[in-house]
Design an enzyme around this catalytic site. Structure first.
Site, mmCIF file in Angstrom:
data_model
loop_
_atom_site.group_PDB
_atom_site.id
_atom_site.type_symbol
_atom_site.label_atom_id
_atom_site.label_comp_id
_atom_site.label_asym_id
_atom_site.label_seq_id
_atom_site.Cartn_x
_atom_site.Cartn_y
_atom_site.Cartn_z
ATOM 1 N N HIS A 498 4.824 -0.614 -2.230
ATOM 2 C CA HIS A 498 4.145 0.353 -3.105
ATOM 3 C C HIS A 498 3.116 1.178 -2.326
ATOM 4 C CE1 HIS A 498 2.248 1.592 -7.040
ATOM 5 N NE2 HIS A 498 1.219 1.757 -6.221
ATOM 6 N N GLU A 499 2.195 0.496 -1.657
ATOM 7 C CA GLU A 499 1.140 1.230 -0.948
ATOM 8 C C GLU A 499 1.710 2.033 0.215
ATOM 9 O OE1 GLU A 499 -1.519 1.546 -2.417
ATOM 10 O OE2 GLU A 499 -1.376 -0.131 -3.811
ATOM 11 N N HIS A 502 2.684 5.377 -1.004
ATOM 12 C CA HIS A 502 1.530 6.297 -1.010
ATOM 13 C C HIS A 502 1.282 6.846 0.400
ATOM 14 C CE1 HIS A 502 0.092 5.989 -5.083
ATOM 15 N NE2 HIS A 502 -0.138 4.691 -5.025
ATOM 16 N N HIS A 505 3.514 9.603 1.351
ATOM 17 C CA HIS A 505 3.096 10.835 0.673
ATOM 18 C C HIS A 505 2.017 11.540 1.493
ATOM 19 C CE1 HIS A 505 2.046 12.730 -3.521
ATOM 20 N NE2 HIS A 505 2.624 13.593 -2.707
#
Length: 706
Positions: A498-499, A502, A505
């Site tokens: 998940h992180e 990020h 991104h």
């Protein structure tokens, strides 16, 4: 970040670092590293040189320099243009930005009492500085002039977006208010900033202050050996040799609730965890919450909105409260029904063991683990040997390489935000430098709870050249005992993916202005949550899920059990999450705040009226709900489920091709979602990638709620 709000925005989200009581640089002290160009590899902050004494003078100097830059824009005798006003404003505050990234990013991972004192001293100054910019009438007049005459400047799409966002930030910052209301807005901004800061500091103290000390080995019954070893290590670190200590940090409290046979001890630590900030002591947050929601409502009304949620949601994909509640209400009945089915299974397990009672909150995780094992013959501890942290890390790098062709190489000789952190250089498929990624995995007393992705430098352009970002991913996993591996649970493994989503991104972002780098809050979780899907794909598991001792790839039989049991437990997980989302929204759609508002009664009514069963508390109760009370996800905690509609639909784009690494789909996702920052409307970005609006069906299917 839009520079007009740089100080206040970062002050709300971030904090400070290090450990020294002096706030000013004394005579003979080391030179302030912020006042010179960084000479470190890739220009990362020189963490090994930064002392707490450097922050205050650097921040004061940064605010002073930006104020002079604003004065120069205002005093410019030439007519306002896009370059001499909008771009000049966007690029102002270089020193302040530089300091705030280090000051803020580090406090969240290494705070101290002295640093928290410094935060309380500086936050009002930062709030005032931000308001001095956004409420500067002459500056706004120039911005407005460019905005109203934009047709004459022949702007491209990115420039138009920067102009639009800059103008909007002034309007939303109070520039159109009369002078007396602007003065009131300043008061409210400072008050909100300080209340959010106080809330976070209280929560950290409450989390750190509790210890469950065990001195009888029999009380450890049921706990896995690695959890026991870690508890002994924690005890030793606290001068309690020969005992075992469990804390309220998730890597400690959650395994205890999941495995400890002693019901009375589970109850004790559960109640301590769910009552943080609600102990009627100096760290109590009930009055803070009451004052905070009241101040936010007053600000919204001052700005012409009927409630604070309306003010916030105007900028999000959801646009309004109705759309948020419509989504939550579509999912809630199915989630609650599933949760009740799971509760029946749990109560059956209690009876099977001869228990003469119904499950309570402190029983859920413990008996759910037993119910899951009975249904699927799967024990969480069977999987952990295959989720060694180093292997998981290589797994995320493998997926990124397969999708985008990028590589990650560890950098040894580079300053780090903490000695335990790791650093990696990210290169694009053509070998060009994309950015630096830090990974900080283990919990410690001065670190905020949970997991997050932040940064020490944003991507931008300077003198026509791309300035690469410095990204950090932060976790709170248990640090293993000396010589032992760090073994993760399946949930913790998904958190790493998940992180890292990020982080991608941030690394892929390619914009020319700070003011167009941000995306709406309910879109920001799309890149992170879509990345989780690869974590449990059999094709990926076979690459990274290897036994830490033997190197054996996770057996297919265990993978099959994982897949079959994957949706079991979604009743609890979805219900506790939705409960928090409702709680966040219900606070911020209030049209008035009663003088006698009772936070506990309000929370009980919000959740009780919707039928939440007593065995499931809201994922975050009001007094430690940092996502909303500290300002990051205010009237926005729903964003995770909103973005999950997008991420489940997005992953379908890969599945539909029969190739989860389809290069054409990955290329489109990078081009339309990960690269453009906030230049395009969020839904336009998604439709550009997917070719259609998202469907909720993949989400319901993914959670087993359809």
């Amino acid at each position: 970040m839009n520079k007009t709000l740089m100080a206040a925005g970062l002050a709300v989200i971030l904090g400070a670092c290090s450990s020294s009581k002096k706030s000013d640089v004394a005579e003979g002290a080391t030179p302030n590293p912020f006042f010179a160009e960084y000479t470190t590899p890739f220009g990362v902050p020189p963490f090994d040189q930064i002392e707490v004494a450097h922050y205050k003078p650097a921040l004061l100097k940064g605010m002073e320099e930006q104020s002079k830059e604003i004065e120069a824009i205002v005093a410019n005798p030439d007519a306002p243009t896009f370059e001499n006003t909008i771009v000049a404003l966007d690029q102002s505050g270089e020193l302040l930005t530089k300091v705030m990234y280090a000051f803020g990013g580090q406090s969240s991972v290494n705070t101290t009492d002295e640093i928290q004192e410094l935060e309380r001293e500086l936050y009002p100054l930062l709030s005032k500085h931000s308001d001095d910019i956004s409420l500067n009438p002459k500056l706004f007049a120039r911005v407005k002039s460019v905005y109203e005459n934009q047709a004459s400047f022949h702007l491209d799409k990115e420039q138009k977006k920067l102009l639009e966002e800059t103008y909007k930030s002034f309007v939303r910052g109070g520039a159109n208010l009369p002078e007396d209301k602007q003065a009131k807005l300043r008061e409210l901004n400072e008050k909100i900033s300080m209340l959010q800061l106080t809330f976070g500091q209280n929560t950290l103290k409450e989390t750190n202050d509790f210890q469950l000390v065990i001195d009888n080995k029999e009380d450890l019954s049921g706990l896995p050996e690695d959890v026991i070893v870690k508890a002994a290590q924690t005890a030793q670190e606290n001068g309690l040799d020969g005992k075992w200590v469990f804390t309220l940090h998730n890597p400690s409290v959650m395994p205890f609730l999941q495995y400890a046979d002693k019901r009375d001890l589970r109850e004790k630590i559960f109640k301590a965890y769910t009552n943080r900030g609600n102990n009627n002591n100096e760290n109590d947050n009930k009055e803070v919450v009451k004052q905070l929601v009241a101040a936010r409502l007053e600000k919204a009304r001052l700005m012409g909105y009927e409630d604070y949620a309306a003010f916030v949601l105007e900028e999000n994909m959801a646009k309004n409260e109705k759309n948020v509640y419509d989504l939550l209400d579509k999912i809630w009945p199915s989630a609650l029904a599933k949760a009740k089915e799971e509760l029946a299974d749990i109560n059956a397990e209690i009876k099977k063991e001869g228990g003469n009672y119904e499950a309570e909150g402190w029983d859920w995780r413990y008996y759910f683990e037993k119910a899951k094992k009975a249904k699927y013959n799967l024990d969480e501890n069977e999987m952990r040997p295959y989720f060694e942290l180093g292997h998981v890390r290589e797994g995320i790098f493998y997926v990124a390489n397969k999708l985008y062709g990028i590589t990650f190489t560890e950098i040894k000789d580079i300053p780090k935000p903490d000695p335990d952190a790791l650093a990696f250089e990210c290169k694009d498929k053509d070998g060009t430098h994309l950015g630096v990624l830090y990974m900080d995995f283990f919990t410690r007393p001065g670190k905020g709870g949970g997991a997050w992705c932040g940064g020490y430098r944003s991507q931008t352009y300077k003198d026509g050249k791309r300035v690469a970002p410095v990204v950090t991913t932060v976790f709170n996993f248990s640090k293993p005992a000396e010589g032992q591996p760090a073994l993760l649970t399946a949930d913790e493994t998904e958190t790493v993916f998940h992180e890292f989503g990020h982080a991608l991104h941030g690394l892929f972002c390619d914009v020319h202005y700070y003011g167009v780098s941000d995306v709406p809050r309910d879109f920001v979780e799309l890149p992170s949550q879509v990345d989780e899907h690869w974590a449990v794909e059999p094709e990926v598991l076979k690459v990274y899920a290897k036994h830490y001792q033997t190197g054996e790839v996770i057996p297919q039989a265990l993978v099959d059990k994982m897949i079959k049991s994957g949706k079991y437990g979604q009743g609890f997980a979805t219900t506790e999450y939705l409960a928090a989302s409702y709680l966040d929204m219900d606070y911020h759609v209030l049209k008035e705040i009663p003088a006698d508002l009772d936070i506990e009664k309000f929370e009980a009514k919000v959740l009780g009226d919707r039928g939440l069963i007593r065995q499931i508390p809201s994922r975050y109760r009001s007094t430690y709900f940092g996502h909303t009370m500290e300002g990051g996800y205010t009237a926005g905690y729903y964003s995770y489920i909103w973005a999950e509609v997008l991420d489940c639909d997005a992953f379908q784009a890969y599945k539909e091709t029969g190739n989860i690494f389809n290069p054409e789909v990955a290329s489109k996702f990078r081009k339309y979602v990960l690269t453009p920052g906030g230049i395009d409307d969020a839904m336009d970005m998604y439709v550009n990638f997917r070719g259609k609006q998202p469907s909720i069906d993949p989400l319901l299917e993914n959670r087993g709620l359809k």
